[in-house]
Motif scaffolding. Structure first.
Motif, PDB file in Angstrom:
ATOM      1  N   ALA A 330       0.829  -1.213   0.000  1.00 26.09           N
ATOM      2  CA  ALA A 330       0.000   0.000   0.000  1.00 26.09           C
ATOM      3  C   ALA A 330       0.859   1.256   0.000  1.00 26.09           C
ATOM      4  N   ALA A 331       1.908   1.265   0.823  1.00 28.63           N
ATOM      5  CA  ALA A 331       2.793   2.427   0.872  1.00 28.63           C
ATOM      6  C   ALA A 331       3.474   2.658  -0.475  1.00 28.63           C
ATOM      7  N   LEU A 332       3.843   1.570  -1.159  1.00 27.70           N
ATOM      8  CA  LEU A 332       4.467   1.692  -2.478  1.00 27.70           C
ATOM      9  C   LEU A 332       3.483   2.280  -3.489  1.00 27.70           C
ATOM     10  N   LEU A 333       2.261   1.771  -3.497  1.00 28.60           N
ATOM     11  CA  LEU A 333       1.256   2.254  -4.448  1.00 28.60           C
ATOM     12  C   LEU A 333       0.907   3.718  -4.206  1.00 28.60           C
ATOM     13  N   ALA A 334       0.587   4.058  -2.958  1.00 30.28           N
ATOM     14  CA  ALA A 334       0.180   5.428  -2.656  1.00 30.28           C
ATOM     15  C   ALA A 334       1.344   6.399  -2.817  1.00 30.28           C
ATOM     16  N   THR A 336       3.842   6.357  -4.797  1.00 33.11           N
ATOM     17  CA  THR A 336       4.271   6.614  -6.178  1.00 33.11           C
ATOM     18  C   THR A 336       3.109   6.989  -7.096  1.00 33.11           C
ATOM     19  N   SER A 337       1.948   7.315  -6.514  1.00 38.02           N
ATOM     20  CA  SER A 337       0.746   7.544  -7.330  1.00 38.02           C
ATOM     21  C   SER A 337       0.752   8.876  -8.066  1.00 38.02           C
ATOM     22  N   GLY A 338       1.417   9.882  -7.507  1.00 40.13           N
ATOM     23  CA  GLY A 338       1.421  11.186  -8.164  1.00 40.13           C
ATOM     24  C   GLY A 338       0.016  11.723  -8.359  1.00 40.13           C
ATOM     25  N   ALA A 339      -0.318  12.094  -9.618  1.00 44.14           N
ATOM     26  CA  ALA A 339      -1.634  12.661  -9.916  1.00 44.14           C
ATOM     27  C   ALA A 339      -2.677  11.604 -10.253  1.00 44.14           C
ATOM     28  N   LEU A 346      -6.379   2.760  -4.970  1.00 46.83           N
ATOM     29  CA  LEU A 346      -5.985   1.368  -4.808  1.00 46.83           C
ATOM     30  C   LEU A 346      -5.036   1.205  -3.616  1.00 46.83           C
ATOM     31  N   GLY A 347      -4.078   2.133  -3.507  1.00 47.17           N
ATOM     32  CA  GLY A 347      -3.146   2.077  -2.386  1.00 47.17           C
ATOM     33  C   GLY A 347      -3.857   2.198  -1.043  1.00 47.17           C
ATOM     34  N   GLN A 403       7.138  19.375   4.200  1.00 41.33           N
ATOM     35  CA  GLN A 403       8.560  19.600   3.969  1.00 41.33           C
ATOM     36  C   GLN A 403       9.154  18.728   2.871  1.00 41.33           C
ATOM     37  N   ALA A 404       8.645  17.490   2.738  1.00 42.97           N
ATOM     38  CA  ALA A 404       9.266  16.554   1.797  1.00 42.97           C
ATOM     39  C   ALA A 404       8.299  15.977   0.773  1.00 42.97           C
ATOM     40  N   GLY A 405       7.015  15.899   1.102  1.00 43.65           N
ATOM     41  CA  GLY A 405       6.047  15.385   0.146  1.00 43.65           C
ATOM     42  C   GLY A 405       5.385  14.103   0.607  1.00 43.65           C
ATOM     43  N   TYR A 406       4.306  13.764  -0.070  1.00 44.74           N
ATOM     44  CA  TYR A 406       3.480  12.606   0.262  1.00 44.74           C
ATOM     45  C   TYR A 406       4.221  11.286   0.039  1.00 44.74           C
ATOM     46  N   GLY A 407       5.070  11.233  -0.963  1.00 48.53           N
ATOM     47  CA  GLY A 407       5.824  10.016  -1.229  1.00 48.53           C
ATOM     48  C   GLY A 407       6.751   9.655  -0.081  1.00 48.53           C
ATOM     49  N   TRP A 408       7.416  10.637   0.480  1.00 48.74           N
ATOM     50  CA  TRP A 408       8.298  10.386   1.615  1.00 48.74           C
ATOM     51  C   TRP A 408       7.508   9.936   2.843  1.00 48.74           C
ATOM     52  N   LEU A 409       6.309  10.468   3.004  1.00 49.99           N
ATOM     53  CA  LEU A 409       5.481  10.030   4.120  1.00 49.99           C
ATOM     54  C   LEU A 409       5.220   8.530   4.040  1.00 49.99           C
ATOM     55  N   ASN A 410       4.907   8.032   2.864  1.00 48.21           N
ATOM     56  CA  ASN A 410       4.640   6.607   2.695  1.00 48.21           C
ATOM     57  C   ASN A 410       5.891   5.766   2.971  1.00 48.21           C
TER      58      ASN A 410
END
Length: 432
Positions: A330-334, A336-339, A346-347, A403-410
């Motif tokens: 789930a963390a991988l999907l969300a 790297t989902s971008g727009a 799905l994530g 500070q870093a973005g949603y991808g880093w949060l996952n």
């Protein structure tokens, strides 16, 4: 506890405060009736929680005026059950599940009202205070899973827990989609649209409290103690927090269960709380956000009976491993989902499945691993640790995204799986 229990009728009658005794032959019917009441109130509780949670971060951003503080909404909603967990466990240990569930729902109703007040007067501190109280409503829904386990047979305990967790699906999936009409319903009353869901949530919590007070009789925890015999009914010194801590220290399985429940919940809350903000960055409107959160909540609750069945059939450890795998995917999907709203959805759905696997297997393992007398205290400790960890995760989530973005949060959330994985592997090696 099995159908062959032979506790004296006089002890049972006194403990459950019922005019008729509970014989072994009547116990299955009692289990079904208690479960039916818990299912009904879970539906209401899930509705009340999901209505507000769907827009908590958005409302916090509107009132505070900054995205960096929006993560505090999630922190506040999980701080409520964290603060209430131990007092609630103490109350239930002394007076049973009914008293604790009623208190939690009423505190949730009051908190929702205070959150509305904070939005109306444009006060961020008042809003956060209200969200802390509102979050206490989820204490009732979390505690109900243990109420379902009180009278369950040991080899069906995970299924009993998962059935009550599943019942939340109906209200929880409906809640985010009701958020829009709830907001529109207060448009002419001087209440911000994003605060409308909390008005509805307050009324739902009051109704749930009334149902518990009137219908959850006899009390499942007090009945379970009575069925365990006179000695158990009198073992008040084994129900304290100190006794619960001793029980956890004495059991490596209990420690694994605590880490599983806390790790799964913290990863889920951290990612889920900031997903509406991430979606809004990519042009999603309130209805799209509601659909994504509805799918996430469906993953959390709708498949919990499957997780319960797997946990009873394959073992708690196998389902803990499944939880780790699902949350990582789930963390991988969300992340790297971008727009892509579809990939985000799905994530979040898979994230819900991972949370369900972790909560059901961890809760069943925890109940299995400690003596009956200490269970209420240990379960309260579990919810305290789970919600405190998730509160810190929600606070960090807002800062990480800003500070870093949603991808880093996952990515950070996925790292929370490491302790759970190591303990599970260690336990598996010992068993082999």
């Amino acid at each position: 506890m099995t159908n062959s229990s032979s506790a004296p009728d006089a002890v049972l009658s006194t403990a459950i405060s019922a005019p008729a005794t509970v014989s072994p032959e009547r116990l299955p019917a009692l289990r079904r009736r208690i479960q039916a009441v818990l299912i009904a109130t879970q539906i209401l509780g899930g509705l009340g929680i999901a209505i507000g949670v769907a827009l908590a971060a958005v409302l916090a951003k509107e009132v505070s005026g900054t995205e960096a503080l929006s993560g505090l909404a999630s922190t506040a909603t999980v701080a409520g059950p964290a603060l209430l967990a131990m007092p609630l466990a103490s109350l239930m240990g002394r007076r049973g599940r009914r008293a604790g569930l009623v208190l939690a729902y009423l505190v949730g109703a009051l908190g929702a009202g205070v959150a509305v007040l904070g939005a109306v007067v444009d006060s961020f501190p008042v809003l956060l205070l209200g969200l802390v109280g509102f979050g206490a409503g989820s204490s009732a829904n979390l505690a109900a899973r243990f109420a379902a386990a009180d009278l369950a047979e040991p080899d069906r305990r995970a299924r009993a827990i998962s059935t009550v967790v599943w019942a939340t699906t109906i209200g929880a999936v409906l809640g985010p989609n009701v958020a829009a009409p709830a907001g529109e319903s207060v448009a002419g009353l001087g209440i911000p649209v994003a605060a409308g869901p909390f008005v509805w949530a307050s009324g739902v919590f009051v109704f749930a409290a009334a149902m518990v007070a009137l219908l959850l009789r006899p009390d499942p925890l007090l009945t379970a103690r009575a069925l365990a015999g006179p000695e158990e009914a009198a073992a008040a010194d084994s129900r304290s927090l100190k006794a619960g801590l001793r029980a956890v220290r004495a059991s490596s399985r209990a420690r694994l269960a605590l880490v599983t429940v806390a790790g799964s919940h913290t990863a889920m809350v951290s990612i889920m709380s900031m997903t509406p903000v991430a979606l809004s960055h990519h042009g999603a409107d309130i209805r799209m956000i509601g659909l994504v959160i509805s799918g996430h909540i469906a993953g959390m609750y709708a498949f919990s009976p499957v997780m319960g069945w797997l946990s009873d059939r394959l073992g708690r450890l196998s389902v803990i491993g499944l939880a780790v795998a699902l949350i990582a995917v789930a963390a991988l999907l969300a992340g790297t989902s971008g727009a892509s709203h579809g990939q985000t959805a799905l994530g979040l759905f898979v994230l819900g499945l991972g949370w369900s696997a972790g909560l059901v297997s961890g809760s069943a393992l925890l109940t299995d691993s400690v003596p009956q007398a200490a269970r209420a205290a240990v379960q309260g400790l579990s919810d305290f640790i789970m919600n405190t960890s998730a509160g810190l995760g929600g606070l960090a989530a807002g800062l990480i995204v800003s500070q870093a973005g949603y991808g880093w949060l996952n990515l950070v959330a996925a790292c929370l799986l490491v302790p759970m994985t190591l303990l599970a592997v260690r336990r598996g090696v010992r068993r082999s």
